[in-house]
Design a protein around this motif. Sequence first.
Motif, PDB file in Angstrom:
ATOM      1  N   ILE A 151      -5.074   2.468   3.672  1.00  0.00           N
ATOM      2  CA  ILE A 151      -5.939   1.525   2.614  1.00  0.00           C
ATOM      3  C   ILE A 151      -5.053   1.944   0.869  1.00  0.00           C
ATOM      4  CG2 ILE A 151      -8.200   3.749   2.127  1.00  0.00           C
ATOM      5  CD1 ILE A 151      -9.478   0.989   1.879  1.00  0.00           C
ATOM      6  N   LEU A 152      -4.354   3.307   0.602  1.00  0.00           N
ATOM      7  CA  LEU A 152      -4.096   3.752  -0.193  1.00  0.00           C
ATOM      8  C   LEU A 152      -2.910   3.012  -0.721  1.00  0.00           C
ATOM      9  CD1 LEU A 152      -3.979   6.277  -1.941  1.00  0.00           C
ATOM     10  CD2 LEU A 152      -2.991   7.383  -0.584  1.00  0.00           C
ATOM     11  N   PHE A 153      -2.156   2.803   0.361  1.00  0.00           N
ATOM     12  CA  PHE A 153      -1.177   2.357   0.085  1.00  0.00           C
ATOM     13  C   PHE A 153      -1.602   0.756  -0.806  1.00  0.00           C
ATOM     14  CE2 PHE A 153       2.777   4.046   1.972  1.00  0.00           C
ATOM     15  CZ  PHE A 153       3.493   3.995   1.067  1.00  0.00           C
ATOM     16  N   LEU A 155      -3.941   0.211  -2.197  1.00  0.00           N
ATOM     17  CA  LEU A 155      -5.134   0.331  -3.676  1.00  0.00           C
ATOM     18  C   LEU A 155      -3.432   0.404  -4.430  1.00  0.00           C
ATOM     19  CD1 LEU A 155      -7.493   2.463  -2.960  1.00  0.00           C
ATOM     20  CD2 LEU A 155      -8.031   0.767  -3.703  1.00  0.00           C
ATOM     21  N   VAL A 156      -2.471   0.789  -4.036  1.00  0.00           N
ATOM     22  CA  VAL A 156      -1.034   1.680  -5.130  1.00  0.00           C
ATOM     23  C   VAL A 156      -0.972  -0.371  -5.266  1.00  0.00           C
ATOM     24  CG1 VAL A 156       0.922   2.377  -5.274  1.00  0.00           C
ATOM     25  CG2 VAL A 156      -1.087   3.682  -4.470  1.00  0.00           C
ATOM     26  N   PHE A 157      -0.961  -1.153  -4.486  1.00  0.00           N
ATOM     27  CA  PHE A 157       0.004  -2.136  -4.600  1.00  0.00           C
ATOM     28  C   PHE A 157      -0.648  -3.116  -5.456  1.00  0.00           C
ATOM     29  CE2 PHE A 157       3.481  -2.994  -1.878  1.00  0.00           C
ATOM     30  CZ  PHE A 157       4.236  -1.830  -1.429  1.00  0.00           C
ATOM     31  N   LEU A 158      -2.235  -3.415  -5.163  1.00  0.00           N
ATOM     32  CA  LEU A 158      -3.899  -3.717  -6.339  1.00  0.00           C
ATOM     33  C   LEU A 158      -3.084  -3.293  -7.383  1.00  0.00           C
ATOM     34  CD1 LEU A 158      -6.192  -4.417  -3.541  1.00  0.00           C
ATOM     35  CD2 LEU A 158      -4.562  -6.445  -4.105  1.00  0.00           C
ATOM     36  N   ALA A 159      -3.395  -2.068  -7.559  1.00  0.00           N
ATOM     37  CA  ALA A 159      -3.207  -1.237  -9.411  1.00  0.00           C
ATOM     38  C   ALA A 159      -1.908  -2.325  -9.558  1.00  0.00           C
ATOM     39  CB  ALA A 159      -3.088   0.262  -8.897  1.00  0.00           C
ATOM     40  N   VAL A 160      -0.855  -1.941  -9.415  1.00  0.00           N
ATOM     41  CA  VAL A 160       0.615  -2.341  -9.773  1.00  0.00           C
ATOM     42  C   VAL A 160       0.813  -4.188 -10.039  1.00  0.00           C
ATOM     43  CG1 VAL A 160       2.982  -2.507  -9.606  1.00  0.00           C
ATOM     44  CG2 VAL A 160       1.627  -0.896  -8.966  1.00  0.00           C
ATOM     45  N   PHE A 161      -0.099  -4.713  -8.883  1.00  0.00           N
ATOM     46  CA  PHE A 161       0.690  -6.347  -8.550  1.00  0.00           C
ATOM     47  C   PHE A 161      -0.680  -6.554  -9.232  1.00  0.00           C
ATOM     48  CE2 PHE A 161       3.615  -4.915  -5.889  1.00  0.00           C
ATOM     49  CZ  PHE A 161       4.835  -5.011  -6.809  1.00  0.00           C
ATOM     50  N   GLY A 162      -2.311  -6.519  -9.344  1.00  0.00           N
ATOM     51  CA  GLY A 162      -3.127  -7.227  -9.381  1.00  0.00           C
ATOM     52  C   GLY A 162      -3.705  -7.741  -8.166  1.00  0.00           C
ATOM     53  N   LEU A 244     -14.488  -3.361  -3.479  1.00  0.00           N
ATOM     54  CA  LEU A 244     -14.300  -2.153  -3.804  1.00  0.00           C
ATOM     55  C   LEU A 244     -13.888  -3.298  -5.498  1.00  0.00           C
ATOM     56  CD1 LEU A 244     -12.138   0.392  -1.874  1.00  0.00           C
ATOM     57  CD2 LEU A 244     -14.152   0.573  -2.560  1.00  0.00           C
ATOM     58  N   LEU A 246     -11.264  -4.749  -5.633  1.00  0.00           N
ATOM     59  CA  LEU A 246      -9.974  -4.729  -5.675  1.00  0.00           C
ATOM     60  C   LEU A 246      -9.054  -5.801  -5.207  1.00  0.00           C
ATOM     61  CD1 LEU A 246      -9.677  -0.440  -5.056  1.00  0.00           C
ATOM     62  CD2 LEU A 246      -9.928  -2.374  -8.167  1.00  0.00           C
TER      63      LEU A 246
END
Lengths: 306, 328, 304
Positions: A151-153, A155-162, A244, A246
């Motif tokens: 889930i952390l990975f 989250l990082v991807f989603l933070a970057v790519f939306g 969440l 996201l």
Amino acid sequence: MSEQITTVEKEIPYTQVKKQSGAGKILKSLLRSKTGLVGFIIVFIVAFIAIFAPWLAPFDPGAMDVTKILKPPIWIDGSDPAHILGTDNLGRDILSRIIYGSRVSLLVGISAVALAGIIGLIVGLVAGFYGGIVDMILMRLVDSFLAIPNILFALVFLAVFGASVPTLIIVIGVTNWVAYARIVRSEALSIKEREFVKAARSIGVRNPLIIIRHILPNVISSFIVISTLSVASTIILEASLSFLGLGIQPPTISWGGILSDGRDYLATSWWLATLPGLAITITVLGIIFLGDWLRDILDPRSQGRG
Amino acid sequence: MKSNVILKVEDLHTYFRTSSGDVPSVNGVSFEIKEGETLAIVGESGSGKSVTSLSIMGLIEKPGEIRKGKILFGDVDLAKVSESQYRKLRGNDVAMIFQEPLTSLNPLFTVGNQISESIKLHQGLDKKQAKIKGIEMLKHVGIPRPEKVFDSYPHTLSGGMRQRVMIAIALSCQPKLLIADEPTTALDVTIQAQILDLMRKLSKEEHTAILLITHDLGVVAEMADRVAVMYCGQVVEFGDVYSIFDNPLHPYTQGLLDSTPKFFEENEVLTSIKGTVPTMDNMPKGCKFCPRCPLAFDKCMEAEPQLKQLDNGRQVRCWLIEQEEAIS
Amino acid sequence: MLKFIVKKLLEIVPVLLIISFIVFTLVFVAGDPVALMLPDDATQEDINNLREAMGLNDPFIVQYGNYMLGVLQGDFGDSFRYNTAALPLVLERLPATLELAAASMVIAILIAIPFGIWSATKRNTILDLFVTGTSVVAKAMPNFWLGIMLILIFSVTLGMLPVSGHGTWQHLILPAITLGTGIGAEMTRLVRSSMVDILNQEYVRTAKSKGINRFFVVYKHAFRNSLIPVITITALQISTLVGGALITETVFSWPGLGQLLIQAVNTRDMAIVQASVFVIAILVIVMNLIADMLYRVLDPRIKY
């Protein structure tokens, strides 16, 4: 295992399973395994609902009706008979929303797993066949992915790519390939050393042919089992991310999203958060049952385990 | 030979419950063992010999159960005693050693811990005394540097050493009966002889009776006083070791002997018994050995022979014998 | 032992390098944070100046090198939301997350060991069916939903426990149960199947043949052996535990790392995201190392 145990086992006679045709055998085994059958039925129903959602849903899942907000399900006082599972804070029909929500869950679940399988297959084959430094680097990559919660990975991807459905599928696919890679790699390693592969190579047979003829048949049953069970965990992951805020974004309907909406109305309208969760749990349970049954029939190593 | 009967098994039936009904693994077995005597039960795997020994130890677990019969140990019927009474006997009056010395010892505890356990439990000794006694037992079974072995973990010992440890544990409370289930099968040939010697020597010293479960007729010849041959859960032949080896009466016993290499015989032809032990769901109607028997005739297929008492304590379950008697 | 730990610690280095590289690349691809950092009416010149000042016009590899130099000194950059260094912010939240994870693990163990053993020793009875059935259902429940259901029952309806927050033991109960249940369910299945396996081992039969009572056979001879596979596989669950903690914290407004991280993801506060990923990865690796050591202590067959 020791001879002692085998002796005792032999003395408990097992009825020999009569040889049957493939499909008949699978059907028989499915009927014998109660949980397998339940899982199959649940998965079948959910898939049916997802495919035929427009015909099955009594209302447009996005249609709001401010005159009928937060109506409870029909078995509770104050309900509206038209809305079997009640309505949400905007007067939208919960049943229709749950029916439509199944589409995203299955779409994301299945596509992400397929993507993960393909990545895992490629990484595993490359690592297993080429060995050496390539293998070392790829296996460190596997370790890295294991050290970080999926889930952390994500989250990082989603933070970057939306957030969007395709991003979500790619994100989950890219974070879940590790299990496949490991299996394919170990299979490739063992097959590479066998005489027939060496012989095939010496007469110039190309790697892809070796892969198709010898590796795929050996990993296919593990693949089916892991894939089935990963669809279950992927559905949970997607729901968590959507919950969440996201993952899936409105107006696309997802179970995690409905649940998240319902969270603010816990005190007054418990069904809003409860029902979509129930839908997730039942679907996931069905897939786990199906996956466990598949493991029992496909993986000889797990047979006879309690 | 003394005639104190230590163990008397009468008409023992042990069944296993399966999805296709209850299946007899031991089907009406009777025998007795006297003090200081070694009785061997011989048979292929699947003959019910191991289940017989586990029945005596009370270690049959679901889905298996003792359905019928008596296991008289002294005055006590082991088939009926409570679990707590049984525990007082187990390891104390009746002890057992198993085939695979590697897997029979718990890998996470030292040899000393495992040998003291039994001593503390049955002899009420404290830890210090149990250690002294344990080391003494290890020395007794011929283990060099017993103090060091006492503190070692099983995986650091060789197979032969581990089996010696098992024997030390089994004999630590001077049992009246030792059940040895294929005690040497997993060992190297040279070690096998040492272990057999050790067992023989100790049983002489302590007058311990031994119930030896094996498929190896070589071991039988070396160890046993009397022999029971089992096939499909039943005793098919019984007698003292000399008459069984000199004059086997049952075709199955003959087959077993013919498939075992002997010394001093040149140009020997080894034959094996054709076929395999039948599974329980396709058990022949008549004599259970009949499909594999070279001497079978019509009657064998129709009815099952009974275990017939002969002179000098021999017993045979075969229509041929019945027929011979009828003729003479 | 020391040599083993050092060896394991050295293995961490490439893993952290790869993780930092992946995360840095992602952030690089995501584009520059300058637009988010300046007021809306900033001129193009302001933007260019800031970019130059932050080194954002350098080539990728130079930026990565500078970034790694910072990381080695514990500098992950500043959070633009809090306007302070990211790492201290993350570390400040760590204790709350550890508290939750530890409490959940305790609950998971308290569920898994007795029920796993119980159901293994009473295989195929109604009790066993109940335990295995419950554990599958618990595994199928998304933990945020379980959390909400617990809030619904114990806080909203019964009013027994606080809905959210942090501080007293009452605050800890529901989040810990939420997170502990899923892990506990998986562990119960593991303990059970491991015990079933071990109870069929010959040394268990040897123990029984010594006349040892059932309790000691199960707890001394079987249980310790069954723990070895359980610990190995539980170690693999640690990252699930930490991942679950991130979600559970959000459900209960638990002021841990998860809450901070999810806020950071929402606001694209990349310094915090990067620092969190690093801290979590180290946390998971260290917990795995502890599990690995524990398992070596339990099993005398393994040499260092």
